[in-house]
Design a protein around this motif. Structure first.
Motif, PDB file in Angstrom:
ATOM      1  N   ALA A 272     -10.355  10.615   2.794  1.00  0.00           N
ATOM      2  CA  ALA A 272     -10.311  12.490   2.306  1.00  0.00           C
ATOM      3  C   ALA A 272      -9.548  12.395   3.653  1.00  0.00           C
ATOM      4  CB  ALA A 272     -11.637  12.750   2.968  1.00  0.00           C
ATOM      5  N   VAL A 273      -8.980  12.385   3.872  1.00  0.00           N
ATOM      6  CA  VAL A 273      -7.976  13.189   4.998  1.00  0.00           C
ATOM      7  C   VAL A 273      -6.369  12.454   4.371  1.00  0.00           C
ATOM      8  CG1 VAL A 273      -6.751  13.849   7.573  1.00  0.00           C
ATOM      9  CG2 VAL A 273      -9.155  13.525   7.703  1.00  0.00           C
ATOM     10  N   ALA A 274      -6.484  11.902   4.263  1.00  0.00           N
ATOM     11  CA  ALA A 274      -5.391  11.158   3.637  1.00  0.00           C
ATOM     12  C   ALA A 274      -5.213  11.456   1.889  1.00  0.00           C
ATOM     13  CB  ALA A 274      -5.120   9.266   3.405  1.00  0.00           C
ATOM     14  N   ARG A 275      -3.621  11.990   1.693  1.00  0.00           N
ATOM     15  CA  ARG A 275      -3.478  12.055  -0.176  1.00  0.00           C
ATOM     16  C   ARG A 275      -3.715  11.454  -0.533  1.00  0.00           C
ATOM     17  NH1 ARG A 275      -0.549  17.340  -0.694  1.00  0.00           N
ATOM     18  NH2 ARG A 275       0.736  16.464  -2.468  1.00  0.00           N
ATOM     19  N   TYR A 276      -3.204  10.095  -0.670  1.00  0.00           N
ATOM     20  CA  TYR A 276      -3.262   8.934  -1.417  1.00  0.00           C
ATOM     21  C   TYR A 276      -3.477   8.139  -0.088  1.00  0.00           C
ATOM     22  CZ  TYR A 276      -0.600  12.140  -4.276  1.00  0.00           C
ATOM     23  OH  TYR A 276      -0.090  13.105  -4.206  1.00  0.00           O
ATOM     24  N   PHE A 277      -4.325   6.520  -0.603  1.00  0.00           N
ATOM     25  CA  PHE A 277      -4.486   5.647   0.279  1.00  0.00           C
ATOM     26  C   PHE A 277      -4.688   4.263  -0.204  1.00  0.00           C
ATOM     27  CE2 PHE A 277      -8.572   6.599  -1.257  1.00  0.00           C
ATOM     28  CZ  PHE A 277      -8.822   5.983  -1.494  1.00  0.00           C
ATOM     29  N   ASN A 278      -4.151   3.287   0.294  1.00  0.00           N
ATOM     30  CA  ASN A 278      -4.817   2.002   0.489  1.00  0.00           C
ATOM     31  C   ASN A 278      -5.017   1.485   1.285  1.00  0.00           C
ATOM     32  OD1 ASN A 278      -2.320   1.395   1.693  1.00  0.00           O
ATOM     33  ND2 ASN A 278      -0.706   1.987   0.122  1.00  0.00           N
ATOM     34  N   GLN A 279      -5.333   0.342   1.142  1.00  0.00           N
ATOM     35  CA  GLN A 279      -5.541  -0.661   2.533  1.00  0.00           C
ATOM     36  C   GLN A 279      -4.980  -0.697   3.516  1.00  0.00           C
ATOM     37  OE1 GLN A 279      -7.808  -4.711   1.238  1.00  0.00           O
ATOM     38  NE2 GLN A 279      -8.630  -4.676   3.279  1.00  0.00           N
ATOM     39  N   GLU A 280      -4.043  -1.304   4.172  1.00  0.00           N
ATOM     40  CA  GLU A 280      -2.661  -1.189   4.606  1.00  0.00           C
ATOM     41  C   GLU A 280      -3.252   0.283   5.285  1.00  0.00           C
ATOM     42  OE1 GLU A 280       1.030  -1.134   4.108  1.00  0.00           O
ATOM     43  OE2 GLU A 280       1.415  -3.628   5.163  1.00  0.00           O
ATOM     44  N   MET A 281      -2.624   1.868   4.552  1.00  0.00           N
ATOM     45  CA  MET A 281      -2.405   2.524   5.329  1.00  0.00           C
ATOM     46  C   MET A 281      -3.995   3.019   6.241  1.00  0.00           C
ATOM     47  SD  MET A 281      -2.172   6.138   3.316  1.00  0.00           S
ATOM     48  CE  MET A 281      -1.915   8.132   4.908  1.00  0.00           C
ATOM     49  N   LEU A 285      -4.147   3.696   9.777  1.00  0.00           N
ATOM     50  CA  LEU A 285      -5.468   5.903  10.429  1.00  0.00           C
ATOM     51  C   LEU A 285      -6.487   5.239  11.175  1.00  0.00           C
ATOM     52  CD1 LEU A 285      -5.401   7.106   7.512  1.00  0.00           C
ATOM     53  CD2 LEU A 285      -3.156   7.877   8.439  1.00  0.00           C
ATOM     54  N   MET A 286      -6.909   3.952  10.662  1.00  0.00           N
ATOM     55  CA  MET A 286      -8.018   4.176  11.520  1.00  0.00           C
ATOM     56  C   MET A 286      -8.167   3.223  12.800  1.00  0.00           C
ATOM     57  SD  MET A 286     -10.860   3.579   8.579  1.00  0.00           S
ATOM     58  CE  MET A 286     -12.004   2.807   9.536  1.00  0.00           C
ATOM     59  N   MET A 327     -15.413  20.323  10.525  1.00  0.00           N
ATOM     60  CA  MET A 327     -16.228  20.762  11.286  1.00  0.00           C
ATOM     61  C   MET A 327     -17.170  20.472  12.487  1.00  0.00           C
ATOM     62  SD  MET A 327     -15.455  23.997  10.297  1.00  0.00           S
ATOM     63  CE  MET A 327     -13.978  23.551  10.453  1.00  0.00           C
ATOM     64  N   ARG A 328     -17.512  19.034  11.793  1.00  0.00           N
ATOM     65  CA  ARG A 328     -18.452  18.134  13.487  1.00  0.00           C
ATOM     66  C   ARG A 328     -17.795  17.570  13.842  1.00  0.00           C
ATOM     67  NH1 ARG A 328     -19.863  14.045  11.321  1.00  0.00           N
ATOM     68  NH2 ARG A 328     -18.509  13.427   9.069  1.00  0.00           N
ATOM     69  N   LYS A 329     -16.330  16.836  13.684  1.00  0.00           N
ATOM     70  CA  LYS A 329     -15.574  16.677  14.509  1.00  0.00           C
ATOM     71  C   LYS A 329     -13.905  17.050  14.497  1.00  0.00           C
ATOM     72  CE  LYS A 329     -18.720  12.084  14.189  1.00  0.00           C
ATOM     73  NZ  LYS A 329     -18.794  10.635  14.191  1.00  0.00           N
ATOM     74  N   PRO A 330     -13.750  18.260  15.399  1.00  0.00           N
ATOM     75  CA  PRO A 330     -12.529  18.101  14.873  1.00  0.00           C
ATOM     76  C   PRO A 330     -11.514  16.957  15.773  1.00  0.00           C
ATOM     77  CG  PRO A 330     -13.559  19.321  16.197  1.00  0.00           C
ATOM     78  CD  PRO A 330     -14.710  18.503  15.216  1.00  0.00           C
ATOM     79  N   TYR A 333     -10.449  14.504  13.474  1.00  0.00           N
ATOM     80  CA  TYR A 333      -9.858  15.532  11.916  1.00  0.00           C
ATOM     81  C   TYR A 333      -8.651  14.901  12.975  1.00  0.00           C
ATOM     82  CZ  TYR A 333      -8.392  18.210   8.196  1.00  0.00           C
ATOM     83  OH  TYR A 333      -7.449  18.494   7.274  1.00  0.00           O
ATOM     84  N   ASN A 334      -8.102  14.998  13.742  1.00  0.00           N
ATOM     85  CA  ASN A 334      -6.774  16.219  13.968  1.00  0.00           C
ATOM     86  C   ASN A 334      -5.943  14.560  14.490  1.00  0.00           C
ATOM     87  OD1 ASN A 334      -6.687  18.562  13.823  1.00  0.00           O
ATOM     88  ND2 ASN A 334      -7.588  19.008  15.835  1.00  0.00           N
ATOM     89  N   ARG A 335      -6.852  13.639  15.350  1.00  0.00           N
ATOM     90  CA  ARG A 335      -6.264  11.944  15.576  1.00  0.00           C
ATOM     91  C   ARG A 335      -5.732  11.181  13.965  1.00  0.00           C
ATOM     92  NH1 ARG A 335      -9.640  11.570  19.075  1.00  0.00           N
ATOM     93  NH2 ARG A 335     -10.687  10.176  17.936  1.00  0.00           N
ATOM     94  N   LEU A 336      -6.764  11.855  12.783  1.00  0.00           N
ATOM     95  CA  LEU A 336      -6.310  10.976  11.391  1.00  0.00           C
ATOM     96  C   LEU A 336      -5.405  11.912  11.376  1.00  0.00           C
ATOM     97  CD1 LEU A 336      -9.850  10.850   9.986  1.00  0.00           C
ATOM     98  CD2 LEU A 336      -8.656   8.896  10.949  1.00  0.00           C
ATOM     99  N   TRP A 337      -5.226  13.098  11.045  1.00  0.00           N
ATOM    100  CA  TRP A 337      -4.137  13.655  10.355  1.00  0.00           C
ATOM    101  C   TRP A 337      -2.833  13.134  10.999  1.00  0.00           C
ATOM    102  CZ3 TRP A 337      -4.465  18.067   6.846  1.00  0.00           C
ATOM    103  CH2 TRP A 337      -3.336  19.211   6.922  1.00  0.00           C
ATOM    104  N   ARG A 338      -2.858  13.838  12.928  1.00  0.00           N
ATOM    105  CA  ARG A 338      -1.593  13.064  12.951  1.00  0.00           C
ATOM    106  C   ARG A 338      -1.083  11.621  13.462  1.00  0.00           C
ATOM    107  NH1 ARG A 338      -4.116  16.027  17.539  1.00  0.00           N
ATOM    108  NH2 ARG A 338      -4.404  13.913  18.227  1.00  0.00           N
ATOM    109  N   ARG A 339      -2.470  11.217  12.977  1.00  0.00           N
ATOM    110  CA  ARG A 339      -1.453   9.457  12.771  1.00  0.00           C
ATOM    111  C   ARG A 339      -1.671   9.579  10.808  1.00  0.00           C
ATOM    112  NH1 ARG A 339      -6.200   6.334  15.386  1.00  0.00           N
ATOM    113  NH2 ARG A 339      -5.711   6.702  16.582  1.00  0.00           N
ATOM    114  N   CYS A 340      -1.913  10.309   9.269  1.00  0.00           N
ATOM    115  CA  CYS A 340      -1.265  10.280   8.858  1.00  0.00           C
ATOM    116  C   CYS A 340       0.166  11.137   8.276  1.00  0.00           C
ATOM    117  CB  CYS A 340      -2.207  11.621   8.034  1.00  0.00           C
ATOM    118  SG  CYS A 340      -3.363  10.987   6.673  1.00  0.00           S
TER     119      CYS A 340
END
Length: 681
Positions: A272-281, A285-286, A327-330, A333-340
């Protein structure tokens, strides 16, 4: 099959050809079947429109099945998956038809459209052909070119499906021949009988339960699809009315809690944080391997769409899940955003000036902008459209400018920082009037098509205007003599000015002359105008802006990584006010410098240096690391992964090199430390 999968797949999106089709869409399918079986030499346009989550893409899939079953060729393009220029649209269509794409340097827009017409004629053997364009509302100014130029190059017998959130604009109906070609297909929520049929297919036969579910969702397909797989489906209907948007958010939160297992839920939140995704991406991120069975389980849901770039969560669901996570885990969320951001940064560097660069730019800018742009752009869906100034909308543009001058007032734009504090930007009535006084509709229309763009809101009203001039040999004389631009372009060194004066219709960049919206405190209007601006930012290499200098304009330019020019300013707004120029130069390898500067400004440099170690590895290398952490020997690794021991040793050598370690012990310490630093990733 699990209850979850049975509910999510059973009725909302039928797959098998012998099933009865989509529930509640029988009228639409009958009309389309009639078009398929009634030969015609005329163009026919089917306009499918309805709100988000209503089932437009599922209906297009059914239309595609019906078309192929009738032996008629079918092609579908999603406007989210190509940049909105005639060249990108034509090349995407030609690729979908496995037809050769002309060299861009040799093919103009008309030649590309003719190549598409020839490819369609060949594929259909001069018979019928169905072309569908999904998410049509996001085509922006491409829409006018499709209507006025592209369709004139199409062969007889074409059925064009235009699917989006809005009905076609009045310009499509202006001429009687066009009016006769258009078939309107508005689709709405499922009525009670259709909802009952849907729920019966899902195994819910109790009439009281059916009535409660219909009352709760009002037959909205996506809400209904999620709701029936949660405990909410068994709750008695409350007597009070519930806001539709609030209801959808509540359903999504409940679905996330109850339906996916924890591992799959984590994957869905990352997607949900990514715009588009595949398994490798997702693995990057994770920062850990994503088992193939978990990935396949996630993408089996009907609200996840397969696209040529990977997979895409339904936009309503993506927004709701991302907002809930934020909201729950900012921190997460921000860590995933930076990796994106880092993912698209690397992708942009690899694809600089390639076929897909404009899409990579859009993804990059979505993640890279600083907090101001994130705040304005956070809501990913906004009801708006963009079109170039022309004879059909000239009077509307003039009325917009006149109304803005009459109603201009002091305004406040609130900005909520991530730390909870709030900043306010002030825009004065005087500044607005000075900007409006510089708008040159007629002379810019004469200078070139597309120099003035109108922004419309969801109701079709003009709510903003942008003057953005391509920089080339044709426009250079104007830029050297016109107010707002002349001071900057006359101050340029002769060599640079010559480099920028490329032959028209090519362009070396854009001069952003004016960006105005009716209400700067309305974030829908701001989102629409900034989206239009951003779509031009990296499509060419050189951007110059001349804002009047109010805090909002300066914040926008700075947020996009534009540098303020200190050597030259202009006094053209009123002869007194000194206004700065802002410049961005991403020509050639300069794009790499720009990218790195923006990464650092967002804090991504720290993320790159300290990001989880596994994010630097391939999927197979992560599988090796995972088993090394479990104490597996090389022989056991080879057996587990069906590899030779020699291949395992090569993987380990690559892992040691990438992570800058020299032994298994150092590898285990490094990965353990990283896992401790980022628990729950």
């Amino acid at each position: 099959m699990t209850t979850e999968h049975r509910h999510l797949r059973s009725a909302y999106q039928q797959q098998a050809p012998d099933e009865a089709g989509l529930v509640g869409r029988e009228k639409e399918m009958r009309l389309f079947a009639q078009l398929l079986t009634t030969p015609s030499s005329s163009l026919r346009i089917v306009n499918v429109h309805g709100t988000g989550g209503i089932g437009k893409t599922a209906l297009l899939a059914e239309f595609g099945r019906m078309t192929r079953q009738s032996g008629i060729p079918y092609a579908m393009l999603d406007s989210r998956l190509f940049s909105h220029s005639p060249a990108e649209f034509c090349n995407s269509l030609l690729r979908s038809l496995n037809a050769p794409t002309p060299k861009r340097t040799l093919a103009g827009q008309t030649a590309l459209a003719q190549a598409c017409g020839s490819a369609i004629a060949k594929a259909s053997d001069r018979g019928a052909f169905v072309l569908a364009i999904d998410t049509f509302e996001e085509c922006g100014e491409l829409e006018q070119w499709l209507r006025d130029d592209f369709l004139n190059c199409m062969p007889e017998g074409l059925i064009l499906i235009l699917s989006g959130r809005f009905a076609l604009k009045p310009a499509w109906h202006a001429a009687p021949p066009w009016e006769r070609m258009i078939y309107r297909l508005p689709i709405g929520d499922l009525d009670y009988e259709a909802t009952r049929a849907y729920l019966h297919r899902c195994g819910i036969d109790d009439e009281a339960a059916v009535h409660a579910l219909w009352t709760r969702t009002r037959g909205h397909p996506l809400t209904l699809t999620l709701l029936i797989s949660t405990s909410l489906a068994s709750l008695e209907q409350e007597s009070r009315s519930v806001d539709e948007e609030a209801m959808f958010g509540h359903v999504v939160q409940t679905w996330l809690r109850e339906v996916p297992d924890p591992a799959t839920r984590e994957i869905i939140e990352s997607a949900a944080v990514a715009r588009y995704f595949n398994q490798e991406m997702l693995e990057q991120l994770m920062a850990r391997p994503v088992p193939t069975d978990q990935f396949r389980s996630m993408i089996s849901h009907s609200f996840i769409q397969r696209i040529d770039r990977g997979w895409l969560l339904h936009e309503l669901l993506r927004e709701a899940i991302a907002y809930d996570l934020r909201m729950r885990k900012p921190d997460r969320y921000n860590r995933l955003w930076r990796r994106c951001m880092r993912y698209y940064t690397n992708k942009l560097k690899r694809s600089a000036r390639s076929r897909s660069v404009s899409l990579d730019n859009a993804d990059f800018l979505y993640y890279i902008g600083n907090q101001f742009i994130h705040y304005i752009m956070y809501k990913q869906w906004v009801s708006s459209s963009v079109e170039p100034l022309g004879p059909s909308n000239r009077e509307e543009a003039e009325r917009y400018v006149a109304r803005r001058k009459q109603t201009a007032k002091d305004g406040v734009v609130p900005f909520h920082n991530q730390d909870g504090s709030m900043t306010t930007f002030l825009i004065s009535r005087r500044e607005s009037l000075l900007v409006l006084g510089q708008i040159r509709l007629q002379e810019l229309y004469e200078l070139g098509h597309g120099c003035v763009k109108l922004i419309r809101n969801g109701q079709g009203e003009v709510c903003g205007l942008i003057e953005i001039i391509p920089i080339n040999a044709h426009t250079m004389d104007y830029l050297l003599t016109a107010p707002l631009s002349r001071a900057y372009f006359n101050a340029l060194p002769g060599k640079l000015r010559q480099e920028l004066a490329v032959a028209a219709p090519g362009k070396s960049g854009y001069f952003v002359r004016t960006l105005d919206v009716y209400d700067f405190s309305d974030f829908t209007m701001m989102h629409a105008s900034l989206s239009t601006l951003i779509s031009h930012i990296l499509s060419t290499g050189y951007i110059v802006a001349a804002p009047i200098g109010n805090p909002v304009s300066n914040a926008i330019c700075s947020s996009l990584g534009m540098d303020e020019v200190t050597e030259v300013r202009n006094l053209d707004y009123d002869g007194v006010t000194s206004a700065a120029y802002f410049v961005m130069d991403t020509r050639g390898n300069r794009v790499h410098d720009y990218v790195e500067r923006m990464v650092v400004s967002f804090g991504g440099e720290e993320e790159r240096d300290g990001e989880a170690a596994l994010s630097r590895l391939s999927r197979r290398e992560r599988e090796v690391v995972e088993r090394v952490m479990q104490g597996r020997s090389n022989m056991e690794l080879a057996r587990d992964l069906y590899l030779s021991e020699g291949t395992v040793k090569k993987h380990l050598a690559n892992i040691f090199r990438k992570l800058e370690v020299k032994s298994r012990a150092q590898l285990i310490r490094k990965v353990s430390a990283e896992n401790a630093a980022h628990p729950g990733d």
